[in-house]
Design a protein around this motif. Structure first.
Motif, PDB file in Angstrom:
ATOM      1  N   VAL A  92      -2.514   8.084  10.159  1.00  0.00           N
ATOM      2  CA  VAL A  92      -3.778   7.103  10.260  1.00  0.00           C
ATOM      3  C   VAL A  92      -4.585   7.239   8.951  1.00  0.00           C
ATOM      4  CG1 VAL A  92      -5.576   6.210  11.609  1.00  0.00           C
ATOM      5  CG2 VAL A  92      -3.431   6.774  12.804  1.00  0.00           C
ATOM      6  N   VAL A  93      -4.817   8.237   8.609  1.00  0.00           N
ATOM      7  CA  VAL A  93      -5.780   8.476   7.404  1.00  0.00           C
ATOM      8  C   VAL A  93      -4.768   7.657   6.078  1.00  0.00           C
ATOM      9  CG1 VAL A  93      -6.749   9.965   5.748  1.00  0.00           C
ATOM     10  CG2 VAL A  93      -7.318  10.034   8.134  1.00  0.00           C
ATOM     11  N   ILE A  94      -3.639   8.151   5.911  1.00  0.00           N
ATOM     12  CA  ILE A  94      -2.830   7.593   4.927  1.00  0.00           C
ATOM     13  C   ILE A  94      -2.665   6.365   5.179  1.00  0.00           C
ATOM     14  CG2 ILE A  94      -0.551   7.768   3.963  1.00  0.00           C
ATOM     15  CD1 ILE A  94      -0.380  10.886   4.608  1.00  0.00           C
ATOM     16  N   ASN A  95      -2.452   5.505   6.305  1.00  0.00           N
ATOM     17  CA  ASN A  95      -2.211   4.426   6.464  1.00  0.00           C
ATOM     18  C   ASN A  95      -3.501   3.644   5.936  1.00  0.00           C
ATOM     19  OD1 ASN A  95      -0.022   3.382   7.660  1.00  0.00           O
ATOM     20  ND2 ASN A  95      -0.592   3.748   9.911  1.00  0.00           N
ATOM     21  N   PHE A  96      -4.739   4.189   6.187  1.00  0.00           N
ATOM     22  CA  PHE A  96      -5.977   3.660   5.587  1.00  0.00           C
ATOM     23  C   PHE A  96      -6.051   3.586   4.082  1.00  0.00           C
ATOM     24  CE2 PHE A  96     -10.122   4.310   4.144  1.00  0.00           C
ATOM     25  CZ  PHE A  96     -10.950   3.248   4.577  1.00  0.00           C
ATOM     26  N   VAL A  97      -5.791   4.633   3.391  1.00  0.00           N
ATOM     27  CA  VAL A  97      -5.871   4.893   2.150  1.00  0.00           C
ATOM     28  C   VAL A  97      -4.993   3.970   1.450  1.00  0.00           C
ATOM     29  CG1 VAL A  97      -5.318   6.376   0.070  1.00  0.00           C
ATOM     30  CG2 VAL A  97      -6.495   7.231   2.067  1.00  0.00           C
ATOM     31  N   ILE A  98      -3.625   3.689   1.946  1.00  0.00           N
ATOM     32  CA  ILE A  98      -2.846   2.847   1.314  1.00  0.00           C
ATOM     33  C   ILE A  98      -3.091   1.423   1.519  1.00  0.00           C
ATOM     34  CG2 ILE A  98      -0.573   1.729   1.725  1.00  0.00           C
ATOM     35  CD1 ILE A  98       0.264   4.471   2.601  1.00  0.00           C
ATOM     36  N   LEU A  99      -3.755   0.796   2.682  1.00  0.00           N
ATOM     37  CA  LEU A  99      -4.230  -0.493   2.776  1.00  0.00           C
ATOM     38  C   LEU A  99      -5.711  -0.771   1.989  1.00  0.00           C
ATOM     39  CD1 LEU A  99      -4.050  -3.045   4.709  1.00  0.00           C
ATOM     40  CD2 LEU A  99      -5.655  -2.032   6.110  1.00  0.00           C
ATOM     41  N   ALA A 100      -6.457   0.278   1.819  1.00  0.00           N
ATOM     42  CA  ALA A 100      -7.746   0.292   1.014  1.00  0.00           C
ATOM     43  C   ALA A 100      -7.279  -0.087  -0.357  1.00  0.00           C
ATOM     44  CB  ALA A 100      -8.489   1.542   1.306  1.00  0.00           C
ATOM     45  N   PHE A 101      -6.320   0.688  -0.842  1.00  0.00           N
ATOM     46  CA  PHE A 101      -5.623   0.800  -2.396  1.00  0.00           C
ATOM     47  C   PHE A 101      -5.150  -0.726  -2.584  1.00  0.00           C
ATOM     48  CE2 PHE A 101      -2.669   1.589  -5.566  1.00  0.00           C
ATOM     49  CZ  PHE A 101      -3.309   1.884  -6.603  1.00  0.00           C
ATOM     50  N   ILE A 102      -4.418  -1.205  -1.602  1.00  0.00           N
ATOM     51  CA  ILE A 102      -3.596  -2.580  -1.619  1.00  0.00           C
ATOM     52  C   ILE A 102      -4.902  -3.755  -1.620  1.00  0.00           C
ATOM     53  CG2 ILE A 102      -2.369  -4.134  -0.731  1.00  0.00           C
ATOM     54  CD1 ILE A 102      -0.522  -1.964   0.351  1.00  0.00           C
ATOM     55  N   VAL A 103      -5.899  -3.388  -1.148  1.00  0.00           N
ATOM     56  CA  VAL A 103      -7.049  -4.335  -0.951  1.00  0.00           C
ATOM     57  C   VAL A 103      -7.702  -4.380  -2.406  1.00  0.00           C
ATOM     58  CG1 VAL A 103      -9.107  -5.113   0.171  1.00  0.00           C
ATOM     59  CG2 VAL A 103      -7.077  -4.755   1.468  1.00  0.00           C
ATOM     60  N   PHE A 104      -8.083  -3.002  -2.763  1.00  0.00           N
ATOM     61  CA  PHE A 104      -8.594  -2.750  -4.028  1.00  0.00           C
ATOM     62  C   PHE A 104      -7.865  -3.430  -5.039  1.00  0.00           C
ATOM     63  CE2 PHE A 104      -8.232  -0.098  -7.810  1.00  0.00           C
ATOM     64  CZ  PHE A 104      -9.581  -0.530  -8.350  1.00  0.00           C
ATOM     65  N   LEU A 105      -6.704  -3.491  -5.212  1.00  0.00           N
ATOM     66  CA  LEU A 105      -5.905  -4.121  -6.352  1.00  0.00           C
ATOM     67  C   LEU A 105      -5.885  -5.567  -6.267  1.00  0.00           C
ATOM     68  CD1 LEU A 105      -2.555  -1.878  -6.183  1.00  0.00           C
ATOM     69  CD2 LEU A 105      -4.375  -1.900  -8.023  1.00  0.00           C
ATOM     70  N   MET A 106      -5.833  -6.187  -4.852  1.00  0.00           N
ATOM     71  CA  MET A 106      -5.903  -7.529  -4.890  1.00  0.00           C
ATOM     72  C   MET A 106      -7.235  -8.010  -5.222  1.00  0.00           C
ATOM     73  SD  MET A 106      -3.656  -8.562  -1.366  1.00  0.00           S
ATOM     74  CE  MET A 106      -5.234  -8.473  -0.448  1.00  0.00           C
ATOM     75  N   MET A 107      -8.348  -7.412  -4.797  1.00  0.00           N
ATOM     76  CA  MET A 107      -9.734  -7.795  -5.285  1.00  0.00           C
ATOM     77  C   MET A 107     -10.048  -7.629  -6.878  1.00  0.00           C
ATOM     78  SD  MET A 107     -10.944  -9.117  -2.780  1.00  0.00           S
ATOM     79  CE  MET A 107     -12.712  -9.432  -3.511  1.00  0.00           C
ATOM     80  N   ARG A 108      -9.336  -6.582  -7.148  1.00  0.00           N
ATOM     81  CA  ARG A 108      -9.455  -6.336  -8.691  1.00  0.00           C
ATOM     82  C   ARG A 108      -8.827  -7.529  -9.642  1.00  0.00           C
ATOM     83  NH1 ARG A 108      -6.502  -1.696 -11.959  1.00  0.00           N
ATOM     84  NH2 ARG A 108      -7.371  -1.782 -13.840  1.00  0.00           N
ATOM     85  N   SER A 109      -7.509  -7.933  -9.004  1.00  0.00           N
ATOM     86  CA  SER A 109      -7.139  -9.089  -9.729  1.00  0.00           C
ATOM     87  C   SER A 109      -7.875 -10.521  -9.754  1.00  0.00           C
ATOM     88  CB  SER A 109      -5.367  -9.122  -9.024  1.00  0.00           C
ATOM     89  OG  SER A 109      -4.677  -8.117  -9.289  1.00  0.00           O
ATOM     90  N   VAL A 110      -8.315 -10.345  -8.681  1.00  0.00           N
ATOM     91  CA  VAL A 110      -9.018 -11.699  -8.234  1.00  0.00           C
ATOM     92  C   VAL A 110     -10.266 -11.792  -9.042  1.00  0.00           C
ATOM     93  CG1 VAL A 110     -10.621 -12.878  -6.717  1.00  0.00           C
ATOM     94  CG2 VAL A 110      -8.406 -12.151  -5.758  1.00  0.00           C
ATOM     95  N   ASN A 111     -10.922 -10.444  -9.157  1.00  0.00           N
ATOM     96  CA  ASN A 111     -12.360 -10.514 -10.109  1.00  0.00           C
ATOM     97  C   ASN A 111     -11.773 -10.569 -11.507  1.00  0.00           C
ATOM     98  OD1 ASN A 111     -13.968 -10.075  -7.975  1.00  0.00           O
ATOM     99  ND2 ASN A 111     -13.866  -7.882  -8.096  1.00  0.00           N
ATOM    100  N   LYS A 112     -10.888 -10.236 -12.029  1.00  0.00           N
ATOM    101  CA  LYS A 112     -10.042 -10.234 -13.253  1.00  0.00           C
ATOM    102  C   LYS A 112     -10.034 -11.889 -13.620  1.00  0.00           C
ATOM    103  CE  LYS A 112      -8.156  -5.939 -14.661  1.00  0.00           C
ATOM    104  NZ  LYS A 112      -7.153  -5.114 -15.028  1.00  0.00           N
ATOM    105  N   LEU A 113      -9.466 -12.270 -12.750  1.00  0.00           N
ATOM    106  CA  LEU A 113      -9.123 -13.909 -12.609  1.00  0.00           C
ATOM    107  C   LEU A 113     -10.350 -14.760 -12.845  1.00  0.00           C
ATOM    108  CD1 LEU A 113      -7.349 -16.341 -12.753  1.00  0.00           C
ATOM    109  CD2 LEU A 113      -7.226 -16.110 -10.344  1.00  0.00           C
TER     110      LEU A 113
END
Length: 155
Positions: A92-113
Protein backbone atom coordinates in the motif's frame (compact mmCIF):
# COMPACT_ATOMS: atom_id res chain seq x y z
CA UNK A 1 -33.53 25.34 -0.02
CA UNK A 2 -33.74 23.03 -3.05
CA UNK A 3 -32.87 25.95 -5.34
CA UNK A 4 -29.80 26.78 -3.21
CA UNK A 5 -28.72 23.14 -3.28
CA UNK A 6 -29.13 23.00 -7.07
CA UNK A 7 -27.06 26.19 -7.40
CA UNK A 8 -24.38 24.69 -5.16
CA UNK A 9 -24.24 21.47 -7.18
CA UNK A 10 -24.17 23.32 -10.51
CA UNK A 11 -21.11 25.37 -9.53
CA UNK A 12 -18.04 24.59 -11.56
CA UNK A 13 -15.91 23.65 -8.56
CA UNK A 14 -18.32 20.95 -7.39
CA UNK A 15 -18.58 19.48 -10.87
CA UNK A 16 -14.80 19.63 -11.27
CA UNK A 17 -14.44 17.83 -7.94
CA UNK A 18 -16.87 15.12 -9.04
CA UNK A 19 -14.96 14.60 -12.27
CA UNK A 20 -11.71 14.53 -10.32
CA UNK A 21 -13.03 11.86 -7.95
CA UNK A 22 -14.20 9.69 -10.85
CA UNK A 23 -10.92 10.08 -12.74
CA UNK A 24 -9.00 9.53 -9.51
CA UNK A 25 -10.83 6.26 -8.92
CA UNK A 26 -10.00 5.04 -12.39
CA UNK A 27 -6.42 6.23 -12.00
CA UNK A 28 -6.14 4.42 -8.65
CA UNK A 29 -7.17 1.19 -10.39
CA UNK A 30 -4.44 1.66 -12.99
CA UNK A 31 -1.88 2.43 -10.28
CA UNK A 32 -2.95 -0.61 -8.26
CA UNK A 33 -2.51 -2.83 -11.30
CA UNK A 34 0.88 -1.27 -12.03
CA UNK A 35 1.96 -1.95 -8.46
CA UNK A 36 0.42 -5.41 -8.04
CA UNK A 37 1.13 -6.81 -11.49
CA UNK A 38 4.42 -5.18 -12.50
CA UNK A 39 6.36 -3.61 -9.63
CA UNK A 40 5.59 -5.88 -6.67
CA UNK A 41 6.58 -9.13 -8.44
CA UNK A 42 10.01 -7.57 -9.11
CA UNK A 43 10.29 -6.35 -5.51
CA UNK A 44 9.12 -9.76 -4.30
CA UNK A 45 11.74 -11.51 -6.44
CA UNK A 46 14.46 -9.29 -5.00
CA UNK A 47 13.35 -10.02 -1.43
CA UNK A 48 12.90 -13.77 -1.91
CA UNK A 49 9.30 -14.34 -2.94
CA UNK A 50 6.96 -13.50 -5.76
CA UNK A 51 3.97 -12.63 -3.55
CA UNK A 52 5.17 -9.72 -1.44
CA UNK A 53 1.77 -9.29 0.22
CA UNK A 54 2.10 -12.74 1.82
CA UNK A 55 4.72 -11.49 4.28
CA UNK A 56 3.12 -11.52 7.70
CA UNK A 57 3.59 -12.61 11.30
CA UNK A 58 0.86 -14.53 13.13
CA UNK A 59 0.03 -12.84 16.43
CA UNK A 60 -2.38 -15.47 17.71
CA UNK A 61 -3.23 -19.14 17.42
CA UNK A 62 -4.88 -20.70 14.38
CA UNK A 63 -8.35 -22.07 15.18
CA UNK A 64 -8.60 -25.87 15.36
CA UNK A 65 -11.35 -25.80 12.71
CA UNK A 66 -9.10 -24.01 10.20
CA UNK A 67 -8.62 -26.11 7.04
CA UNK A 68 -6.67 -23.67 4.84
CA UNK A 69 -2.98 -23.12 4.26
CA UNK A 70 -0.98 -21.90 7.26
CA UNK A 71 1.02 -19.69 4.87
CA UNK A 72 -1.95 -17.93 3.22
CA UNK A 73 -2.38 -14.40 4.51
CA UNK A 74 -5.82 -14.01 2.91
CA UNK A 75 -7.16 -17.33 4.27
CA UNK A 76 -5.81 -16.75 7.78
CA UNK A 77 -7.21 -13.23 7.82
CA UNK A 78 -10.62 -14.52 6.67
CA UNK A 79 -10.50 -17.11 9.49
CA UNK A 80 -10.05 -14.32 12.03
CA UNK A 81 -6.45 -15.07 12.98
CA UNK A 82 -4.70 -11.93 14.29
CA UNK A 83 -1.92 -11.10 11.83
CA UNK A 84 0.76 -8.45 11.45
CA UNK A 85 0.61 -8.04 7.66
CA UNK A 86 3.67 -5.91 6.96
CA UNK A 87 3.90 -7.09 3.35
CA UNK A 88 0.43 -5.77 2.56
CA UNK A 89 1.30 -2.49 4.27
CA UNK A 90 4.49 -2.14 2.21
CA UNK A 91 2.43 -2.78 -0.93
CA UNK A 92 0.00 0.00 0.00
CA UNK A 93 2.86 2.40 0.78
CA UNK A 94 4.50 1.65 -2.58
CA UNK A 95 1.11 2.22 -4.26
CA UNK A 96 0.89 5.62 -2.56
CA UNK A 97 4.45 6.61 -3.51
CA UNK A 98 3.86 5.68 -7.15
CA UNK A 99 0.56 7.58 -7.26
CA UNK A 100 2.10 10.62 -5.55
CA UNK A 101 5.04 10.58 -7.97
CA UNK A 102 2.76 10.42 -11.02
CA UNK A 103 0.63 13.29 -9.68
CA UNK A 104 3.86 15.23 -9.01
CA UNK A 105 5.00 14.70 -12.61
CA UNK A 106 1.61 15.83 -13.95
CA UNK A 107 1.55 18.95 -11.76
CA UNK A 108 5.14 19.74 -12.67
CA UNK A 109 4.27 19.58 -16.38
CA UNK A 110 1.20 21.78 -15.89
CA UNK A 111 3.20 24.33 -13.88
CA UNK A 112 5.89 24.46 -16.60
CA UNK A 113 3.22 24.99 -19.25
CA UNK A 114 1.59 27.76 -17.23
CA UNK A 115 4.97 29.42 -16.64
CA UNK A 116 5.78 29.26 -20.37
CA UNK A 117 2.41 30.80 -21.28
CA UNK A 118 2.87 33.58 -18.73
CA UNK A 119 6.39 34.23 -20.06
CA UNK A 120 5.08 34.45 -23.63
CA UNK A 121 2.31 36.77 -22.50
CA UNK A 122 4.78 39.00 -20.63
CA UNK A 123 7.22 39.12 -23.56
CA UNK A 124 4.47 40.04 -26.04
CA UNK A 125 4.47 36.73 -27.90
CA UNK A 126 1.02 35.80 -26.76
CA UNK A 127 -1.91 36.10 -29.12
CA UNK A 128 -3.38 39.59 -29.29
CA UNK A 129 -6.69 40.14 -27.59
CA UNK A 130 -9.77 39.94 -29.77
CA UNK A 131 -11.16 43.25 -30.98
CA UNK A 132 -14.27 44.51 -29.20
CA UNK A 133 -17.57 43.79 -30.93
CA UNK A 134 -18.07 47.49 -31.72
CA UNK A 135 -14.78 47.69 -33.63
CA UNK A 136 -15.62 44.57 -35.63
CA UNK A 137 -19.07 45.98 -36.46
CA UNK A 138 -17.61 49.33 -37.56
CA UNK A 139 -15.13 47.53 -39.83
CA UNK A 140 -17.93 45.51 -41.40
CA UNK A 141 -19.93 48.72 -42.03
CA UNK A 142 -16.87 50.41 -43.56
CA UNK A 143 -16.18 47.42 -45.82
CA UNK A 144 -19.83 47.30 -46.95
CA UNK A 145 -19.82 51.01 -47.73
CA UNK A 146 -16.61 50.58 -49.74
CA UNK A 147 -18.15 47.70 -51.67
CA UNK A 148 -21.18 49.85 -52.57
CA UNK A 149 -18.95 52.68 -53.61
CA UNK A 150 -20.50 55.07 -51.15
CA UNK A 151 -17.20 56.22 -49.71
CA UNK A 152 -13.90 56.60 -51.54
CA UNK A 153 -11.18 54.06 -50.67
CA UNK A 154 -8.80 55.18 -47.94
CA UNK A 155 -5.17 55.36 -48.99
Amino acid sequence: MLKDFRTFIARGNVLDLAVGVIIGGAFATITKSLTDDIIMPVVGAIFGGFDFSSYFVRLGPVPATYKGSPDSYAQLKAAGVPLFGYGEFVTVVINFVILAFIVFLMMRSVNKLIARLEHEKASGQAEPAADPAEVVLLREIRDELKARGTIPPVA
